[in-house]
Write a protein that holds these residues in place. Structure first.
Motif, PDB file in Angstrom:
ATOM      1  N   SER A 170       0.956  -1.208  -0.120  1.00 35.38           N
ATOM      2  CA  SER A 170      -0.122   0.029   0.170  1.00 35.38           C
ATOM      3  C   SER A 170       0.964   1.218   0.012  1.00 35.38           C
ATOM      4  O   SER A 170       0.781   2.273  -0.688  1.00 35.38           O
ATOM      5  CB  SER A 170      -0.925  -0.007   1.275  1.00 35.38           C
ATOM      6  OG  SER A 170      -1.817  -1.019   1.180  1.00 35.38           O
ATOM      7  N   ILE A 171       1.856   1.281   0.689  1.00 29.15           N
ATOM      8  CA  ILE A 171       2.816   2.451   0.818  1.00 29.15           C
ATOM      9  C   ILE A 171       3.566   2.709  -0.438  1.00 29.15           C
ATOM     10  O   ILE A 171       3.800   3.702  -1.088  1.00 29.15           O
ATOM     11  CB  ILE A 171       3.853   2.340   1.967  1.00 29.15           C
ATOM     12  CG1 ILE A 171       3.240   2.489   3.449  1.00 29.15           C
ATOM     13  CG2 ILE A 171       5.054   3.284   1.617  1.00 29.15           C
ATOM     14  CD1 ILE A 171       3.844   2.185   4.482  1.00 29.15           C
ATOM     15  N   ASN A 172       3.957   1.405  -1.088  1.00 23.42           N
ATOM     16  CA  ASN A 172       4.619   1.415  -2.340  1.00 23.42           C
ATOM     17  C   ASN A 172       3.706   2.204  -3.474  1.00 23.42           C
ATOM     18  O   ASN A 172       4.081   3.111  -4.157  1.00 23.42           O
ATOM     19  CB  ASN A 172       4.851   0.230  -2.698  1.00 23.42           C
ATOM     20  CG  ASN A 172       5.775   0.009  -3.984  1.00 23.42           C
ATOM     21  OD1 ASN A 172       6.559   0.981  -4.552  1.00 23.42           O
ATOM     22  ND2 ASN A 172       5.902  -0.986  -4.713  1.00 23.42           N
ATOM     23  N   GLU A 173       2.414   1.681  -3.501  1.00 26.40           N
ATOM     24  CA  GLU A 173       1.612   2.397  -4.511  1.00 26.40           C
ATOM     25  C   GLU A 173       1.234   3.724  -4.178  1.00 26.40           C
ATOM     26  O   GLU A 173       1.100   4.474  -4.988  1.00 26.40           O
ATOM     27  CB  GLU A 173       0.268   1.508  -4.540  1.00 26.40           C
ATOM     28  CG  GLU A 173      -0.808   1.855  -5.593  1.00 26.40           C
ATOM     29  CD  GLU A 173      -0.077   1.674  -6.760  1.00 26.40           C
ATOM     30  OE1 GLU A 173      -0.799   2.758  -7.764  1.00 26.40           O
ATOM     31  OE2 GLU A 173       0.609   1.103  -7.269  1.00 26.40           O
ATOM     32  N   PHE A 174       1.258   3.889  -2.833  1.00 25.11           N
ATOM     33  CA  PHE A 174       0.799   5.502  -2.724  1.00 25.11           C
ATOM     34  C   PHE A 174       1.966   6.390  -2.997  1.00 25.11           C
ATOM     35  O   PHE A 174       1.861   7.287  -3.441  1.00 25.11           O
ATOM     36  CB  PHE A 174       0.432   5.506  -1.131  1.00 25.11           C
ATOM     37  CG  PHE A 174       0.162   6.982  -0.621  1.00 25.11           C
ATOM     38  CD1 PHE A 174      -1.073   7.703  -1.005  1.00 25.11           C
ATOM     39  CD2 PHE A 174       1.324   7.604   0.036  1.00 25.11           C
ATOM     40  CE1 PHE A 174      -0.867   9.030  -0.345  1.00 25.11           C
ATOM     41  CE2 PHE A 174       1.071   8.877   0.554  1.00 25.11           C
ATOM     42  CZ  PHE A 174       0.108   9.620   0.244  1.00 25.11           C
ATOM     43  N   SER A 175       3.244   5.879  -2.690  1.00 24.35           N
ATOM     44  CA  SER A 175       4.261   6.742  -3.061  1.00 24.35           C
ATOM     45  C   SER A 175       4.528   6.843  -4.484  1.00 24.35           C
ATOM     46  O   SER A 175       4.799   8.139  -4.903  1.00 24.35           O
ATOM     47  CB  SER A 175       5.736   5.864  -2.545  1.00 24.35           C
ATOM     48  OG  SER A 175       5.483   5.565  -1.056  1.00 24.35           O
ATOM     49  N   ARG A 197       4.289  10.960  -8.770  1.00 26.56           N
ATOM     50  CA  ARG A 197       3.480  11.471  -9.637  1.00 26.56           C
ATOM     51  C   ARG A 197       3.100  12.837  -9.731  1.00 26.56           C
ATOM     52  O   ARG A 197       3.136  13.876 -10.391  1.00 26.56           O
ATOM     53  CB  ARG A 197       2.606  10.371 -10.420  1.00 26.56           C
ATOM     54  CG  ARG A 197       3.247   9.347 -11.255  1.00 26.56           C
ATOM     55  CD  ARG A 197       1.988   8.570 -12.118  1.00 26.56           C
ATOM     56  NE  ARG A 197       1.203   8.016 -11.203  1.00 26.56           N
ATOM     57  CZ  ARG A 197       1.181   6.904 -11.057  1.00 26.56           C
ATOM     58  NH1 ARG A 197       1.878   5.933 -11.513  1.00 26.56           N
ATOM     59  NH2 ARG A 197       0.257   6.291  -9.877  1.00 26.56           N
ATOM     60  N   TYR A 198       2.265  13.129  -8.631  1.00 29.34           N
ATOM     61  CA  TYR A 198       1.721  14.237  -8.297  1.00 29.34           C
ATOM     62  C   TYR A 198       2.662  15.526  -8.177  1.00 29.34           C
ATOM     63  O   TYR A 198       2.281  16.553  -8.798  1.00 29.34           O
ATOM     64  CB  TYR A 198       0.776  14.040  -6.833  1.00 29.34           C
ATOM     65  CG  TYR A 198       0.300  15.347  -6.498  1.00 29.34           C
ATOM     66  CD1 TYR A 198      -0.698  16.145  -7.116  1.00 29.34           C
ATOM     67  CD2 TYR A 198       0.894  16.252  -5.430  1.00 29.34           C
ATOM     68  CE1 TYR A 198      -1.232  17.258  -6.756  1.00 29.34           C
ATOM     69  CE2 TYR A 198       0.316  17.339  -4.985  1.00 29.34           C
ATOM     70  CZ  TYR A 198      -0.601  17.979  -5.668  1.00 29.34           C
ATOM     71  OH  TYR A 198      -0.996  19.161  -5.275  1.00 29.34           O
ATOM     72  N   PHE A 199       3.504  15.188  -7.417  1.00 27.27           N
ATOM     73  CA  PHE A 199       4.707  16.072  -7.108  1.00 27.27           C
ATOM     74  C   PHE A 199       5.336  16.570  -8.403  1.00 27.27           C
ATOM     75  O   PHE A 199       5.734  17.650  -8.539  1.00 27.27           O
ATOM     76  CB  PHE A 199       5.669  15.714  -6.133  1.00 27.27           C
ATOM     77  CG  PHE A 199       5.153  15.697  -4.748  1.00 27.27           C
ATOM     78  CD1 PHE A 199       4.238  16.716  -4.261  1.00 27.27           C
ATOM     79  CD2 PHE A 199       5.628  14.761  -3.693  1.00 27.27           C
ATOM     80  CE1 PHE A 199       3.970  16.704  -2.981  1.00 27.27           C
ATOM     81  CE2 PHE A 199       5.214  14.844  -2.349  1.00 27.27           C
ATOM     82  CZ  PHE A 199       4.287  15.866  -2.189  1.00 27.27           C
ATOM     83  N   SER A 200       5.792  15.517  -9.254  1.00 27.64           N
ATOM     84  CA  SER A 200       6.267  15.557 -10.503  1.00 27.64           C
ATOM     85  C   SER A 200       5.551  16.894 -11.319  1.00 27.64           C
ATOM     86  O   SER A 200       6.116  17.615 -12.035  1.00 27.64           O
ATOM     87  CB  SER A 200       6.412  14.520 -11.285  1.00 27.64           C
ATOM     88  OG  SER A 200       7.147  14.572 -12.659  1.00 27.64           O
ATOM     89  N   ASP A 201       4.276  16.290 -11.470  1.00 26.02           N
ATOM     90  CA  ASP A 201       3.380  17.299 -11.878  1.00 26.02           C
ATOM     91  C   ASP A 201       3.190  18.713 -11.597  1.00 26.02           C
ATOM     92  O   ASP A 201       3.044  19.695 -12.281  1.00 26.02           O
ATOM     93  CB  ASP A 201       1.816  16.686 -12.257  1.00 26.02           C
ATOM     94  CG  ASP A 201       1.762  15.306 -13.257  1.00 26.02           C
ATOM     95  OD1 ASP A 201       2.758  15.298 -13.722  1.00 26.02           O
ATOM     96  OD2 ASP A 201       0.897  14.654 -12.853  1.00 26.02           O
ATOM     97  N   ALA A 202       2.990  18.710 -10.276  1.00 29.29           N
ATOM     98  CA  ALA A 202       2.719  20.133  -9.752  1.00 29.29           C
ATOM     99  C   ALA A 202       4.076  20.879  -9.985  1.00 29.29           C
ATOM    100  O   ALA A 202       4.112  21.982 -10.107  1.00 29.29           O
ATOM    101  CB  ALA A 202       2.869  19.727  -8.041  1.00 29.29           C
ATOM    102  N   VAL A 203       5.310  20.399  -9.676  1.00 31.28           N
ATOM    103  CA  VAL A 203       6.688  21.131  -9.951  1.00 31.28           C
ATOM    104  C   VAL A 203       6.533  21.692 -11.485  1.00 31.28           C
ATOM    105  O   VAL A 203       6.929  22.885 -11.664  1.00 31.28           O
ATOM    106  CB  VAL A 203       7.705  20.223  -9.743  1.00 31.28           C
ATOM    107  CG1 VAL A 203       9.180  20.952 -10.246  1.00 31.28           C
ATOM    108  CG2 VAL A 203       8.063  19.942  -8.375  1.00 31.28           C
TER     109      VAL A 203
END
Length: 148
Positions: free
Chosen positions: A9-14, A19-25
């Motif tokens: 679960s942690i692996n999938e959430f990470s 991906r979110y951080f990459s898009d946000a940057v």
């Protein structure tokens, strides 16, 4: 078995979070840059530097703030470091070598406490993964004669 579910679960959430951080940057950084004037960037750098100076372990906090900067944000790093130096006490401004030693000590402490901790977690995960692989191979060896 529960540990396996948690780690999956942690692996999938990470992955989702990264991906979110990459898009946000890619999106947020340019949007902020377009909306800021050099004067507002300087004012914000000074406010950040004043806040950092006021907290415990300020040199470590400063290193955490500037360590992520890359080639496209090198000027931001310089501005923040300059602001940090300028908002120090008069004594800290005069004691250049002492301030440099304190900053170096802050970097070392951060490396030991933060980066070192992350490295320990990574090393433990690698050990866990290799042990899991070894167990899987052993189970296959045990089961192999019966699989024919």
């Amino acid at each position: 078995e529960l540990f396996s579910v948690i780690t999956q679960s942690i692996n999938e959430f990470s992955r989702i979070l990264l991906r979110y951080f990459s898009d946000a940057v890619r999106v947020v950084g340019p949007a902020i840059k377009e909306s800021q004037t050099p004067e507002s960037v300087h004012r914000q750098s000074m406010e950040i530097a004043k806040w950092v100076r006021g907290v415990e372990r300020s040199h470590e906090i400063l290193e955490l703030l500037v360590r992520w900067t890359g080639q496209n944000t090198i000027q931001l790093k310089r501005d923040l470091l300059d602001a940090y130096k300028s908002v120090g006490s008069p004594a800290s401004k005069m004691l250049g070598p002492l301030a440099q030693r304190q900053r170096k000590k802050g970097k070392e402490t951060l490396a030991r406490n933060h980066t070192g901790l992350v490295q320990q977690f990574y090393d433990r995960w690698k050990d866990f993964e290799s042990q899991s692989m070894e167990k899987g191979v052993q189970q296959l060896r045990i089961a192999a004669p019966y699989m024919v």
